[in-house]
Design a protein around this motif. Structure first.
Motif, PDB file in Angstrom:
ATOM      1  N   ALA A  35       0.818  -1.224   0.000  1.00  0.00           N
ATOM      2  CA  ALA A  35       0.000   0.000   0.000  1.00  0.00           C
ATOM      3  C   ALA A  35       0.847   1.267   0.000  1.00  0.00           C
ATOM      4  CB  ALA A  35      -0.949  -0.006   1.190  1.00  0.00           C
ATOM      5  N   ASP A  36       1.954   1.289   0.745  1.00  0.00           N
ATOM      6  CA  ASP A  36       2.769   2.506   0.805  1.00  0.00           C
ATOM      7  C   ASP A  36       3.420   2.815  -0.537  1.00  0.00           C
ATOM      8  OD1 ASP A  36       4.314   0.198   1.242  1.00  0.00           O
ATOM      9  OD2 ASP A  36       5.903   1.340   2.246  1.00  0.00           O
ATOM     10  N   ILE A  37       3.820   1.795  -1.268  1.00  0.00           N
ATOM     11  CA  ILE A  37       4.403   2.024  -2.596  1.00  0.00           C
ATOM     12  C   ILE A  37       3.319   2.491  -3.561  1.00  0.00           C
ATOM     13  CG2 ILE A  37       5.520   0.938  -4.582  1.00  0.00           C
ATOM     14  CD1 ILE A  37       7.059  -0.794  -2.604  1.00  0.00           C
ATOM     15  N   ARG A  38       2.144   1.854  -3.517  1.00  0.00           N
ATOM     16  CA  ARG A  38       1.041   2.300  -4.386  1.00  0.00           C
ATOM     17  C   ARG A  38       0.704   3.760  -4.102  1.00  0.00           C
ATOM     18  NH1 ARG A  38      -1.792  -2.727  -2.917  1.00  0.00           N
ATOM     19  NH2 ARG A  38      -3.051  -1.347  -1.643  1.00  0.00           N
ATOM     20  N   LYS A  39       0.707   4.138  -2.834  1.00  0.00           N
ATOM     21  CA  LYS A  39       0.406   5.527  -2.482  1.00  0.00           C
ATOM     22  C   LYS A  39       1.473   6.468  -3.043  1.00  0.00           C
ATOM     23  CE  LYS A  39      -0.489   8.600   1.342  1.00  0.00           C
ATOM     24  NZ  LYS A  39      -0.381   8.821   2.765  1.00  0.00           N
ATOM     25  N   ASP A  40       2.753   6.068  -2.934  1.00  0.00           N
ATOM     26  CA  ASP A  40       3.849   6.900  -3.440  1.00  0.00           C
ATOM     27  C   ASP A  40       3.741   7.149  -4.938  1.00  0.00           C
ATOM     28  OD1 ASP A  40       4.939   7.096  -0.919  1.00  0.00           O
ATOM     29  OD2 ASP A  40       6.510   5.601  -1.265  1.00  0.00           O
ATOM     30  N   ILE A  41       3.297   6.151  -5.689  1.00  0.00           N
ATOM     31  CA  ILE A  41       3.198   6.336  -7.139  1.00  0.00           C
ATOM     32  C   ILE A  41       1.822   6.844  -7.557  1.00  0.00           C
ATOM     33  CG2 ILE A  41       4.975   4.645  -7.640  1.00  0.00           C
ATOM     34  CD1 ILE A  41       2.771   2.676  -8.426  1.00  0.00           C
ATOM     35  N   GLY A  42       0.916   6.978  -6.580  1.00  0.00           N
ATOM     36  CA  GLY A  42      -0.402   7.529  -6.891  1.00  0.00           C
ATOM     37  C   GLY A  42      -1.364   6.524  -7.468  1.00  0.00           C
ATOM     38  N   TRP A  43      -1.163   5.263  -7.160  1.00  0.00           N
ATOM     39  CA  TRP A  43      -2.044   4.216  -7.685  1.00  0.00           C
ATOM     40  C   TRP A  43      -3.095   3.873  -6.663  1.00  0.00           C
ATOM     41  CZ3 TRP A  43      -3.126   2.087 -12.148  1.00  0.00           C
ATOM     42  CH2 TRP A  43      -3.860   0.898 -12.172  1.00  0.00           C
ATOM     43  N   PRO A  44      -4.349   3.795  -6.976  1.00  0.00           N
ATOM     44  CA  PRO A  44      -5.028   4.129  -8.222  1.00  0.00           C
ATOM     45  C   PRO A  44      -5.587   5.541  -8.239  1.00  0.00           C
ATOM     46  CG  PRO A  44      -6.572   2.963  -6.859  1.00  0.00           C
ATOM     47  CD  PRO A  44      -5.264   3.067  -6.085  1.00  0.00           C
ATOM     48  N   ASP A  45      -5.351   6.314  -7.156  1.00  0.00           N
ATOM     49  CA  ASP A  45      -5.964   7.641  -7.049  1.00  0.00           C
ATOM     50  C   ASP A  45      -5.673   8.538  -8.238  1.00  0.00           C
ATOM     51  OD1 ASP A  45      -6.955   6.871  -4.624  1.00  0.00           O
ATOM     52  OD2 ASP A  45      -5.295   7.756  -3.490  1.00  0.00           O
ATOM     53  N   ARG A  46      -4.485   8.464  -8.753  1.00  0.00           N
ATOM     54  CA  ARG A  46      -4.103   9.322  -9.870  1.00  0.00           C
ATOM     55  C   ARG A  46      -4.908   8.997 -11.132  1.00  0.00           C
ATOM     56  NH1 ARG A  46       1.996   9.284 -11.961  1.00  0.00           N
ATOM     57  NH2 ARG A  46       2.298  11.153 -10.771  1.00  0.00           N
ATOM     58  N   PHE A  47      -5.393   7.774 -11.245  1.00  0.00           N
ATOM     59  CA  PHE A  47      -6.028   7.320 -12.469  1.00  0.00           C
ATOM     60  C   PHE A  47      -7.523   7.076 -12.315  1.00  0.00           C
ATOM     61  CE2 PHE A  47      -1.626   5.935 -12.370  1.00  0.00           C
ATOM     62  CZ  PHE A  47      -1.142   6.649 -13.442  1.00  0.00           C
ATOM     63  N   GLY A  48      -8.111   7.545 -11.242  1.00  0.00           N
ATOM     64  CA  GLY A  48      -9.537   7.318 -11.033  1.00  0.00           C
ATOM     65  C   GLY A  48      -9.786   6.055 -10.254  1.00  0.00           C
TER      66      GLY A  48
END
Length: 54
Positions: A35-48
């Motif tokens: 989860a922390d890595i996904r948050k750092d790269i903006g996944w999935p928030d950046r893409f909807g």
């Protein structure tokens, strides 16, 4: 419809199927990250809410 047109249509369809498979594989990989890595790269928030490819 002659043979070259049929072959071209099949190749286009196969290419689309391969693209969809690659996109699904990438999305599964991104979703498998911690989860922390996904948050750092903006996944999935950046893409909807549906991820990158939907």
């Amino acid at each position: 419809m002659n043979t070259p047109m049929i072959v071209r249509a099949i190749r286009q369809y196969a290419g689309k199927i391969q693209t969809l498979r690659n996109q699904a594989r990438t999305e599964r990989f991104l979703n498998s990250l911690p989860a922390d890595i996904r948050k750092d790269i903006g996944w999935p928030d950046r893409f909807g809410e549906h991820g990158l490819f939907r």
